[in-house]
Design a protein around this motif. Structure first.
Motif, PDB file in Angstrom:
ATOM      1  N   GLY A 163     112.380   6.629  20.692  1.00  0.00           N
ATOM      2  CA  GLY A 163     112.687   6.824  19.279  1.00  0.00           C
ATOM      3  C   GLY A 163     111.692   6.095  18.422  1.00  0.00           C
ATOM      4  N   GLY A 164     111.923   6.143  17.105  1.00  0.00           N
ATOM      5  CA  GLY A 164     111.001   5.467  16.212  1.00  0.00           C
ATOM      6  C   GLY A 164     111.578   5.335  14.823  1.00  0.00           C
ATOM      7  N   THR A 165     110.853   4.626  13.968  1.00  0.00           N
ATOM      8  CA  THR A 165     111.268   4.456  12.579  1.00  0.00           C
ATOM      9  C   THR A 165     110.117   4.824  11.648  1.00  0.00           C
ATOM     10  N   GLY A 166     110.431   4.971  10.357  1.00  0.00           N
ATOM     11  CA  GLY A 166     109.402   5.276   9.361  1.00  0.00           C
ATOM     12  C   GLY A 166     108.771   6.628   9.635  1.00  0.00           C
ATOM     13  N   ARG A 167     107.452   6.661   9.745  1.00  0.00           N
ATOM     14  CA  ARG A 167     106.742   7.907  10.015  1.00  0.00           C
ATOM     15  C   ARG A 167     107.087   8.461  11.401  1.00  0.00           C
ATOM     16  N   PHE A 168     107.659   7.609  12.222  1.00  0.00           N
ATOM     17  CA  PHE A 168     107.995   8.024  13.593  1.00  0.00           C
ATOM     18  C   PHE A 168     109.473   8.353  13.774  1.00  0.00           C
ATOM     19  N   ARG A 169     110.193   8.667  12.666  1.00  0.00           N
ATOM     20  CA  ARG A 169     111.591   9.070  12.808  1.00  0.00           C
ATOM     21  C   ARG A 169     111.690  10.264  13.743  1.00  0.00           C
ATOM     22  N   TYR A 170     112.727  10.267  14.544  1.00  0.00           N
ATOM     23  CA  TYR A 170     113.002  11.329  15.525  1.00  0.00           C
ATOM     24  C   TYR A 170     111.979  11.364  16.659  1.00  0.00           C
ATOM     25  N   ALA A 171     111.207  10.296  16.819  1.00  0.00           N
ATOM     26  CA  ALA A 171     110.144  10.322  17.831  1.00  0.00           C
ATOM     27  C   ALA A 171     110.688  10.430  19.251  1.00  0.00           C
ATOM     28  N   ARG A 172     109.942  11.149  20.057  1.00  0.00           N
ATOM     29  CA  ARG A 172     110.154  11.141  21.503  1.00  0.00           C
ATOM     30  C   ARG A 172     108.797  11.404  22.135  1.00  0.00           C
ATOM     31  N   GLY A 173     108.578  10.823  23.289  1.00  0.00           N
ATOM     32  CA  GLY A 173     107.278  10.997  23.925  1.00  0.00           C
ATOM     33  C   GLY A 173     107.110  10.074  25.103  1.00  0.00           C
ATOM     34  N   TYR A 174     105.865   9.729  25.350  1.00  0.00           N
ATOM     35  CA  TYR A 174     105.609   8.877  26.521  1.00  0.00           C
ATOM     36  C   TYR A 174     104.389   8.004  26.269  1.00  0.00           C
ATOM     37  N   ALA A 175     104.387   6.868  26.964  1.00  0.00           N
ATOM     38  CA  ALA A 175     103.263   5.937  26.882  1.00  0.00           C
ATOM     39  C   ALA A 175     102.669   5.797  28.276  1.00  0.00           C
ATOM     40  N   VAL A 176     101.350   5.871  28.362  1.00  0.00           N
ATOM     41  CA  VAL A 176     100.675   5.670  29.646  1.00  0.00           C
ATOM     42  C   VAL A 176      99.868   4.377  29.560  1.00  0.00           C
ATOM     43  N   ALA A 177     100.156   3.458  30.486  1.00  0.00           N
ATOM     44  CA  ALA A 177      99.488   2.154  30.510  1.00  0.00           C
ATOM     45  C   ALA A 177      98.541   2.082  31.700  1.00  0.00           C
ATOM     46  N   LYS A 178      97.390   1.451  31.458  1.00  0.00           N
ATOM     47  CA  LYS A 178      96.365   1.340  32.508  1.00  0.00           C
ATOM     48  C   LYS A 178      95.730  -0.044  32.350  1.00  0.00           C
ATOM     49  N   ASN A 179      95.654  -0.809  33.418  1.00  0.00           N
ATOM     50  CA  ASN A 179      95.081  -2.155  33.303  1.00  0.00           C
ATOM     51  C   ASN A 179      93.614  -2.083  32.913  1.00  0.00           C
ATOM     52  N   HIS A 180      93.254  -2.863  31.913  1.00  0.00           N
ATOM     53  CA  HIS A 180      91.849  -2.964  31.524  1.00  0.00           C
ATOM     54  C   HIS A 180      91.270  -4.225  32.157  1.00  0.00           C
ATOM     55  N   ASP A 181      92.051  -5.303  32.101  1.00  0.00           N
ATOM     56  CA  ASP A 181      91.606  -6.580  32.651  1.00  0.00           C
ATOM     57  C   ASP A 181      92.848  -7.377  33.037  1.00  0.00           C
ATOM     58  N   LEU A 182      93.064  -7.523  34.326  1.00  0.00           N
ATOM     59  CA  LEU A 182      94.235  -8.264  34.802  1.00  0.00           C
ATOM     60  C   LEU A 182      93.726  -9.484  35.553  1.00  0.00           C
ATOM     61  N   ASP A 183      94.021 -10.676  35.007  1.00  0.00           N
ATOM     62  CA  ASP A 183      93.572 -11.924  35.628  1.00  0.00           C
ATOM     63  C   ASP A 183      94.652 -12.387  36.609  1.00  0.00           C
ATOM     64  N   LEU A 184      94.354 -12.299  37.896  1.00  0.00           N
ATOM     65  CA  LEU A 184      95.362 -12.609  38.905  1.00  0.00           C
ATOM     66  C   LEU A 184      95.661 -14.103  38.984  1.00  0.00           C
ATOM     67  N   VAL A 185      94.766 -14.943  38.477  1.00  0.00           N
ATOM     68  CA  VAL A 185      94.992 -16.391  38.507  1.00  0.00           C
ATOM     69  C   VAL A 185      95.936 -16.808  37.373  1.00  0.00           C
TER      70      VAL A 185
END
Ligand SMILES: *[C@@H]1O[C@H](CO)[C@@H](O)[C@H](O)[C@H]1NC(C)=O
Ligand SMILES: *[C@@H]1O[C@H](CO)[C@@H](O)[C@H](O)[C@H]1NC(C)=O
Length: 200
Positions: A163-185
């Protein structure tokens, strides 16, 4: 014979329609540095948009858990979290900056506020509950709500936008995440996000 003659005008009409649709689409595409909105009677990703618009957002998420200014803090853990290989039971609260580019000094466009917890005993798998609050351009003051599963060592992870608010009222969708830089330490991460939402 007859079928050839009758299908010819249909094909011509089809090409004219195509031309028309591509002109409309071009005219209604709006470009912000981190977002693209398309509004027309078009099919996008298999959906007929009708009066809806589709917006694509692209930004970087910075999760800093160590150092003098952490943006995510540990608030709770289970009885055996410290000995669990997957951190099972850990709960973190975050207020993570979202930027246009991957560098931490890149322009701030919003913040990811919410929590994530280690919810898998088999792998590092997060339950993510967060609001993406935007500060820039036409989306200044608008937000998206995300709830999903994030296995942080997978190449890409998909989480639903509910969902969403403001300009994003009634929102539905998906987010795709991809590591750019993951520091394992340190555990600090910079994650690239591509978010696609339909909204009014
Ligand atoms: C925590 O680990 C101990 C020792 O391995 C075990 O006996 C106990 O049942 C575990 N507790 C939970 C809640 O998993
Ligand atoms: C966003 O909106 C707030 C509150 O209305 C305003 O103070 C701020 O200047 C706006 N930011 C941008 C980048 O337009």
């Amino acid at each position: 014979m007859d079928s050839f003659h009758s299908s010819f005008p249909t094909i011509t009409f089809f090409f004219i329609s195509l031309l028309l649709v591509s002109t409309i689409a071009k005219d209604s595409v709006e470009h912000l540095s981190f977002s693209t909105t398309i509004s027309s009677e078009e099919y996008m990703h298999g959906y007929k948009l009708g009066k809806e618009m589709e917006t694509h957002l692209h930004f970087y998420f910075h999760d800093t858990i160590t150092g003098s200014k952490p943006t995510a803090v540990r608030v709770a853990q289970g009885p055996n979290t410290s000995t669990s290989a997957t951190g099972f039971g850990l709960v973190m609260i975050m207020d993570d900056p979202l930027t246009e580019g991957p560098e931490p000094s890149s322009k701030l466009i919003g913040r990811a506020q919410g929590m994530y917890s280690m919810a898998s005993q088999e792998e590092v798998g997060l339950l993510v509950v967060m609001n993406l609050a935007f500060f820039e351009g036409e989306f200044n003051g608008s937000s998206l709500s995300v709830l999903g599963r994030n296995t942080v060592f997978s190449e890409t992870r998909e989480m639903p936008v509910l969902g969403g608010t403001g300009r994003f009222r009634y929102a539905r969708g998906y987010a795709v995440a991809k590591n750019h830089d993951l520091d394992l330490v340190t555990g600090n991460a910079i994650v690239e996000y591509n978010v696609h939402v339909l909204h009014h």
